[in-house]
Design an enzyme around this catalytic site. Structure first.
Site, PDB file in Angstrom:
ATOM      1  CE  LYS A   5      -4.239   1.568   2.253  1.00 42.33           C
ATOM      2  NZ  LYS A   5      -5.017   1.836   1.068  1.00 42.33           N
TER       3      LYS A   5
HETATM    4  N1  PMP Z   1      -7.742  -1.765  -3.251  1.00 41.00           N
HETATM    5  C1  PMP Z   1      -7.173  -0.548  -3.122  1.00 41.00           C
HETATM    6  C2  PMP Z   1      -6.443   0.030  -4.284  1.00 41.00           C
HETATM    7  C3  PMP Z   1      -7.273   0.137  -1.904  1.00 41.00           C
HETATM    8  O1  PMP Z   1      -6.718   1.347  -1.757  1.00 41.00           O
HETATM    9  C4  PMP Z   1      -7.986  -0.442  -0.830  1.00 41.00           C
HETATM   10  C5  PMP Z   1      -8.127   0.292   0.465  1.00 41.00           C
HETATM   11  N2  PMP Z   1      -7.024   0.057   1.304  1.00 41.00           N
HETATM   12  C6  PMP Z   1      -8.547  -1.708  -1.019  1.00 41.00           C
HETATM   13  C7  PMP Z   1      -8.402  -2.340  -2.249  1.00 41.00           C
HETATM   14  C8  PMP Z   1      -9.267  -2.398   0.089  1.00 41.00           C
HETATM   15  O2  PMP Z   1      -8.351  -2.753   1.083  1.00 41.00           O
HETATM   16  P1  PMP Z   1      -8.791  -2.919   2.590  1.00 41.00           P
HETATM   17  O3  PMP Z   1      -9.961  -3.814   2.601  1.00 41.00           O
HETATM   18  O4  PMP Z   1      -7.590  -3.543   3.233  1.00 41.00           O
HETATM   19  O5  PMP Z   1      -9.102  -1.581   3.108  1.00 41.00           O
END
Ligand code: PMP
Length: 310
Positions: A156
């Site tokens: 991320k």
């Molecule tokens: N894809 C992207 C590109 C994101 O930014 C997020 C948000 N973090 C998600 C998927 C979903 O991830 P999560 O469920 O861990 O928040």
């Protein structure tokens, strides 16, 4: 612009509690100039018992550590330390239903050389649980997700979000609520900040890992499918597959579980209230506030019995 802090807000900066209005960062920073930082998006909830609980904190902080490692960034905290710091930030800011944003960034460095230190900040602001009853109209983005041969796509990383911003702004500019991006091979991948599931003939489908952020909510949805006996398949799916689906939804920490009404010019035929997504949404909402549903507590008993015999 939204207001994230006021003169009373505090944040955690490498072990110190600092007023948000007084916290500083370096304008010569490698992270600001090149998007070379990693972050998390986490939620806390006022649970059914009234207590404030961070949802899946270990999963989020472990992913932050993996993201930092993927970008060769020095990282000096354990998840336990950062979870304790996060609870402190929530308490000092009097927050229960909050969005929590930890970020790890580099020092002043205009070169591409690795750093010997990095900095960590934890910010939080109020964010009510998303009720998710307003369905989204989503368009196929003209932007694709970054090629995993060019980026550590499972991390991320801040710089990846230029892609998200371009896609989301394009969709909103065209009158849609959100974008859906494909991967470099043209298969559906994810939204700018959420993963996708779609329903067809009583089954759920979701893009396999590899070209997407491995969402913690996505993993939670897969776990709920198992508990609720909903068949689910991970694989490679095309926009055409999606435009024949019965229903679809996004899932992510901020978005939670949110249904779609339309994909490009295709209207999903199933009323949201009758979809598998709605069942998942309900179960997710109960899970984050630790409201024990009858079915999940029954399942928990079975699991405890199984664990005892294993
Ligand atoms: N894809 C992207 C590109 C994101 O930014 C997020 C948000 N973090 C998600 C998927 C979903 O991830 P999560 O469920 O861990 O928040």
């Amino acid at each position: 612009m939204a207001s994230y802090y006021n003169e009373h807000t505090v944040l955690w900066q490498d072990g110190r509690i600092v007023k948000a209005t007084e916290a500083k960062t370096d304008l010569y920073g490698q992270s600001l100039h090149y998007g070379y930082a990693v972050f998390e998006g986490i939620r806390s909830y006022r649970t059914a018992s009234g207590e404030t609980k961070i949802f899946k904190p270990v999963e989020h902080y472990d992913r932050l550590a993996r993201s930092a490692a993927a970008l060769n960034m020095p990282y000096r905290y354990t998840s336990e330390e950062l979870i304790a710091a996060t609870y402190e930030v929530l308490k000092l800011n009097n927050l229960q239903d909050a969005y929590i944003r930890p970020i790890v960034y580099g020092p002043a460095n205009m070169s591409f050389n690795p750093n010997t230190e990095s900095f960590t900040v934890i910010q939080a602001w109020e964010m009510a649980p998303f009720l998710g009853d307003r369905l989204l109209r989503v368009m196929t983005s003209s932007f694709q997700r970054p090629n995993p041969k060019g980026f550590k796509i499972e991390a991320k990383a801040s710089g990846h979000y230029v892609n998200s911003i371009l896609a989301s702004q394009e969709a909103k500019g065209k009158g849609f609520d959100e974008a859906l991006l494909t991967d470099m091979n043209g298969y559906i991948a994810e939204g700018p900040g959420a993963n996708i599931f779609f329903e067809r003939n009583g089954r759920l489908f979701t893009p396999a890992l590899g070209n997407i952020l491995p969402g913690i909510t996505r993993a939670t949805v897969l776990q709920l499918c198992e508990e609720l006996d909903i068949p689910v398949e991970e694989g490679s799916f095309t926009p055409t597959d999606l435009s024949r689906a019965d229903s679809a939804f996004f899932c992510g920490t901020a978005a939670e579980v949110i249904g779609w009404s339309a994909y490009d010019d295709y209207n999903f035929p199933k009323p949201w209230a009758e979809t598998l997504g709605q069942k998942i949404q309900q179960a997710y909402n109960d899970l984050v506030i630790e409201k024990a549903g009858e079915k999940s507590s029954e399942k928990a008993e079975v699991k405890i019995a199984q664990a005892a015999t294993a």
